[in-house]
Enzyme design. Structure first.
Site, PDB file in Angstrom:
ATOM      1  N   SER A 131       0.838  -1.210   0.000  1.00  0.00           N
ATOM      2  CA  SER A 131       0.000   0.000   0.000  1.00  0.00           C
ATOM      3  C   SER A 131       0.867   1.251   0.000  1.00  0.00           C
ATOM      4  O   SER A 131       0.537   2.243  -0.649  1.00  0.00           O
ATOM      5  CB  SER A 131      -0.904   0.005   1.231  1.00  0.00           C
ATOM      6  OG  SER A 131      -1.749  -1.114   1.209  1.00  0.00           O
ATOM      7  N   PHE A 155       4.198 -10.295  -6.415  1.00  0.00           N
ATOM      8  CA  PHE A 155       2.805 -10.509  -6.892  1.00  0.00           C
ATOM      9  C   PHE A 155       2.564  -9.848  -8.251  1.00  0.00           C
ATOM     10  O   PHE A 155       1.537  -9.161  -8.448  1.00  0.00           O
ATOM     11  CB  PHE A 155       1.762  -9.922  -5.914  1.00  0.00           C
ATOM     12  CG  PHE A 155       1.876 -10.293  -4.465  1.00  0.00           C
ATOM     13  CD1 PHE A 155       2.204 -11.574  -4.072  1.00  0.00           C
ATOM     14  CD2 PHE A 155       1.604  -9.357  -3.460  1.00  0.00           C
ATOM     15  CE1 PHE A 155       2.276 -11.923  -2.718  1.00  0.00           C
ATOM     16  CE2 PHE A 155       1.666  -9.682  -2.112  1.00  0.00           C
ATOM     17  CZ  PHE A 155       2.005 -10.965  -1.748  1.00  0.00           C
ATOM     18  N   ILE A 156       3.459  -9.991  -9.195  1.00  0.00           N
ATOM     19  CA  ILE A 156       3.325  -9.237 -10.448  1.00  0.00           C
ATOM     20  C   ILE A 156       2.491 -10.027 -11.470  1.00  0.00           C
ATOM     21  O   ILE A 156       2.915 -11.089 -11.954  1.00  0.00           O
ATOM     22  CB  ILE A 156       4.715  -8.857 -11.010  1.00  0.00           C
ATOM     23  CG1 ILE A 156       5.520  -8.086  -9.941  1.00  0.00           C
ATOM     24  CG2 ILE A 156       4.588  -8.051 -12.309  1.00  0.00           C
ATOM     25  CD1 ILE A 156       4.813  -6.847  -9.362  1.00  0.00           C
ATOM     26  N   GLU A 364      -4.583  -3.255  -6.985  1.00  0.00           N
ATOM     27  CA  GLU A 364      -4.738  -1.891  -7.517  1.00  0.00           C
ATOM     28  C   GLU A 364      -5.260  -0.938  -6.423  1.00  0.00           C
ATOM     29  O   GLU A 364      -6.063  -0.039  -6.675  1.00  0.00           O
ATOM     30  CB  GLU A 364      -5.618  -1.885  -8.775  1.00  0.00           C
ATOM     31  CG  GLU A 364      -5.003  -2.775  -9.852  1.00  0.00           C
ATOM     32  CD  GLU A 364      -5.333  -2.383 -11.275  1.00  0.00           C
ATOM     33  OE1 GLU A 364      -5.812  -1.273 -11.513  1.00  0.00           O
ATOM     34  OE2 GLU A 364      -5.079  -3.221 -12.164  1.00  0.00           O
ATOM     35  N   THR A 366      -5.986  -1.353  -1.993  1.00  0.00           N
ATOM     36  CA  THR A 366      -7.000  -2.015  -1.158  1.00  0.00           C
ATOM     37  C   THR A 366      -8.172  -1.046  -0.919  1.00  0.00           C
ATOM     38  O   THR A 366      -8.061   0.156  -1.178  1.00  0.00           O
ATOM     39  CB  THR A 366      -6.408  -2.397   0.221  1.00  0.00           C
ATOM     40  OG1 THR A 366      -6.040  -1.188   0.894  1.00  0.00           O
ATOM     41  CG2 THR A 366      -5.192  -3.305   0.101  1.00  0.00           C
TER      42      THR A 366
HETATM   43  C1  FAD Z   1      -3.147 -11.673  -7.361  1.00  0.00           C
HETATM   44  C2  FAD Z   1      -2.439 -10.367  -7.190  1.00  0.00           C
HETATM   45  C3  FAD Z   1      -2.021  -9.662  -8.312  1.00  0.00           C
HETATM   46  C4  FAD Z   1      -1.303  -8.476  -8.173  1.00  0.00           C
HETATM   47  N1  FAD Z   1      -0.808  -7.857  -9.286  1.00  0.00           N
HETATM   48  C5  FAD Z   1       0.051  -6.812  -9.135  1.00  0.00           C
HETATM   49  C6  FAD Z   1       0.731  -6.261 -10.262  1.00  0.00           C
HETATM   50  O1  FAD Z   1       0.517  -6.678 -11.403  1.00  0.00           O
HETATM   51  N2  FAD Z   1       1.627  -5.268 -10.057  1.00  0.00           N
HETATM   52  C7  FAD Z   1       1.891  -4.775  -8.809  1.00  0.00           C
HETATM   53  O2  FAD Z   1       2.733  -3.881  -8.695  1.00  0.00           O
HETATM   54  N3  FAD Z   1       1.256  -5.271  -7.714  1.00  0.00           N
HETATM   55  C8  FAD Z   1       0.358  -6.279  -7.853  1.00  0.00           C
HETATM   56  N4  FAD Z   1      -0.281  -6.818  -6.747  1.00  0.00           N
HETATM   57  C9  FAD Z   1       0.004  -6.252  -5.450  1.00  0.00           C
HETATM   58  C10 FAD Z   1      -1.182  -5.525  -4.809  1.00  0.00           C
HETATM   59  O3  FAD Z   1      -1.409  -4.313  -5.492  1.00  0.00           O
HETATM   60  C11 FAD Z   1      -0.873  -5.353  -3.315  1.00  0.00           C
HETATM   61  O4  FAD Z   1      -0.989  -6.646  -2.735  1.00  0.00           O
HETATM   62  C12 FAD Z   1      -1.817  -4.381  -2.647  1.00  0.00           C
HETATM   63  O5  FAD Z   1      -1.584  -3.062  -3.091  1.00  0.00           O
HETATM   64  C13 FAD Z   1      -1.685  -4.408  -1.124  1.00  0.00           C
HETATM   65  O6  FAD Z   1      -0.367  -4.367  -0.706  1.00  0.00           O
HETATM   66  P1  FAD Z   1       0.164  -5.450   0.352  1.00  0.00           P
HETATM   67  O7  FAD Z   1      -0.207  -6.792  -0.159  1.00  0.00           O
HETATM   68  O8  FAD Z   1       1.597  -5.189   0.635  1.00  0.00           O
HETATM   69  O9  FAD Z   1      -0.682  -5.197   1.660  1.00  0.00           O
HETATM   70  P2  FAD Z   1      -0.335  -4.133   2.805  1.00  0.00           P
HETATM   71  O10 FAD Z   1      -0.049  -2.815   2.212  1.00  0.00           O
HETATM   72  O11 FAD Z   1       0.648  -4.727   3.734  1.00  0.00           O
HETATM   73  O12 FAD Z   1      -1.755  -4.029   3.535  1.00  0.00           O
HETATM   74  C14 FAD Z   1      -2.201  -4.967   4.522  1.00  0.00           C
HETATM   75  C15 FAD Z   1      -3.475  -4.403   5.142  1.00  0.00           C
HETATM   76  O13 FAD Z   1      -3.203  -3.151   5.786  1.00  0.00           O
HETATM   77  C16 FAD Z   1      -4.069  -2.154   5.262  1.00  0.00           C
HETATM   78  N5  FAD Z   1      -3.356  -0.855   5.234  1.00  0.00           N
HETATM   79  C17 FAD Z   1      -2.160  -0.579   4.704  1.00  0.00           C
HETATM   80  N6  FAD Z   1      -1.858   0.719   4.842  1.00  0.00           N
HETATM   81  C18 FAD Z   1      -2.938   1.280   5.464  1.00  0.00           C
HETATM   82  C19 FAD Z   1      -3.270   2.598   5.892  1.00  0.00           C
HETATM   83  N7  FAD Z   1      -2.449   3.640   5.691  1.00  0.00           N
HETATM   84  N8  FAD Z   1      -4.457   2.801   6.512  1.00  0.00           N
HETATM   85  C20 FAD Z   1      -5.320   1.777   6.696  1.00  0.00           C
HETATM   86  N9  FAD Z   1      -5.073   0.515   6.322  1.00  0.00           N
HETATM   87  C21 FAD Z   1      -3.900   0.276   5.709  1.00  0.00           C
HETATM   88  C22 FAD Z   1      -4.429  -2.627   3.857  1.00  0.00           C
HETATM   89  O14 FAD Z   1      -5.617  -2.018   3.378  1.00  0.00           O
HETATM   90  C23 FAD Z   1      -4.562  -4.117   4.096  1.00  0.00           C
HETATM   91  O15 FAD Z   1      -5.834  -4.385   4.638  1.00  0.00           O
HETATM   92  C24 FAD Z   1      -1.042  -7.962  -6.874  1.00  0.00           C
HETATM   93  C25 FAD Z   1      -1.512  -8.662  -5.740  1.00  0.00           C
HETATM   94  C26 FAD Z   1      -2.182  -9.845  -5.892  1.00  0.00           C
HETATM   95  C27 FAD Z   1      -2.627 -10.587  -4.648  1.00  0.00           C
END
Ligand code: FAD
Length: 383
Positions: A131, A155-156, A364, A366
């Protein structure tokens, strides 16, 4: 509009027919094999679906945002893995290049992306930067004639199939936030670029993600997107505005698909001597789902039109992504409920949509990140 109304109508009808006759019968097989058959990729390419949003001068259909979401309303009425195959070429994998690439970069890659010969991926997320993408650590160290990349992307989507990656990396280590980030176009096969094993996921089988790893990966100077350092994060955010609308349209489509399945089931399934569709408690579930899906459809279309009028839709695109992804979660949950025990059993397909839909609230941005974007923009607009 990029297409005249007759051509657009014809295209929408052929996509709807393709979904009905070719893709829906393959949903179970694709989920079982975790693979889209190569002939389907060819047919999708022949229909021009890899290049919906790529300008015509580079071989794409050059669709407006409204036209693109209308196609997604049709293509999304089946397993999302099919849409995901073309999703990156039309969305996050190519938009950075379309919006901010140099003429030379566009000419080099866009025609092959539009034809589907080349698949592209968007590599922003890292193990420690999800995020909070602006905190990314992948480095691009300037050297004679180019840069050296080091870091891991996580996770790309479509990385196992990609020929081209838009990679976000830090060119200025003295700038810890967004300003130090630049975007690069990196070709698969570049020495120092390797892929991790394909991730095992909760749903969306047939669509693949993996780590993309850079170890002393040398890239030439002309790989810098747009030829300018420090613009990468702005590019990523612009790309995501468009991507969020596309994903929202896919959520609407999935909701409409499972509502249709639920309605048909409710009309056929009899309990207490009558179709369950005649019970008001079941009708309430159908009506709530229909209402919410309709609301999301209207939001997506309205925001797409505003984007086509070149209005700033950052807030409204986040509203669409938040509402549509949460909406489809509720709709698939009700769909399982309407199907009763059959809804929980794998052969029926409804539980697959239940698992597939879960991703929309996560990638894209959360739902929490959409809420933050919306509220932050609201406060900013006051000052
Ligand atoms: C199947 C899949 C395909 C994907 N494809 C791509 C891709 O093509 N390219 C790419 O770059 N990425 C991709 N992603 C990555 C995806 O965009 C991230 O998983 C997503 O943005 C969340 O990041 P994270 O998993 O690190 O979760 P984290 O950021 O660690 O979040 C964990 C939790 O904490 C919450 N949180 C975080 N910060 C805050 C805040 N400030 N306030 C409140 N709540 C918060 C989040 O909402 C979530 O509930 C993909 C992910 C998956 C699972």
């Amino acid at each position: 509009m990029a297409l005249d109304s007759e051509t657009m109508q014809g295209l929408l009808e052929s996509v709807a027919r393709f979904v009905r006759e070719r893709l829906r019968p393959l949903e179970h097989q694709v989920a079982q094999d975790d693979r889209i058959p190569p002939e389907i990729r060819r047919e999708i390419a022949e229909m021009g679906l890899f290049g919906l949003s790529i300008p015509e001068e580079y071989g794409g259909l050059g669709m407006t945002m409204e036209e693109e979401v209308r196609v997604a309303f049709e293509l999304g009425k089946t397993s999302p893995a099919f849409r995901s195959l073309i999703g990156t070429n039309n969305g996050i994998g190519s938009q950075g290049l379309i919006m901010d690439g140099t003429q030379e970069q566009k000419q080099r890659y866009l025609p092959r992306l539009a034809s589907g010969e080349l698949i592209s991926s968007f590599a922003l997320t890292e193990p420690e930067a999800g995020s909070d993408a602006a905190s990314l650590k992948t480095s691009a160290r300037p050297v004679e004639g180019g840069y050296v990349l080091n870091g891991t992307k996580r996770f790309i989507t479509n990385a196992p199939h990609a020929g081209l990656f838009t990679v976000f990396a830090r060119t200025d280590p003295s700038q810890p936030g967004a300003k130090g980030v630049s975007a690069f176009l990196v070709e698969a096969g570049t020495p120092g670029l390797s892929l991790g094993p394909i991730d095992r996921k909760m749903g969306q089988s047939g669509s693949h993600t993996c780590d993309v790893i850079f170890e002393d990966c040398h890239i030439p100077s002309d790989a810098l997107l747009g030829g300018r350092e420090g613009q990468g994060f702005r590019t990523a955010m612009k790309v995501l505005d468009r991507g969020r609308l596309h994903i929202s349209a896919v959520c609407v489509a999935m909701a409409e698909r499972v509502i249709d399945d639920s309605l048909r089931y409710a009309v056929e399934r009899k309990q207490f001597g009558q179709p369950i569709a005649e019970f008001q408690l079941v009708q309430a579930m159908l009506a709530d789902s229909r209402t919410e899906a309709y609301a999301a459809r209207c939001m997506v279309l309205e925001t797409a039109r505003a984007k086509d009028r070149a209005e700033d839709v950052a807030t409204d695109a986040a509203c669409c992504k938040l509402f549509a992804s949460e909406m489809v979660g509720r709709v698939v949950d009700r769909a399982v409920q309407i199907h009763g025990g059959a809804g929980y059993i794998a052969d029926h397909g409804i539980e697959r949509f239940y698992r597939d839909a879960r991703l929309f609230r996560i990638y894209e941005g959360t739902s929490q990140i959409q809420q933050i974007v919306i509220a932050r923009n609201m406060v900013k607009a006051l000052s």
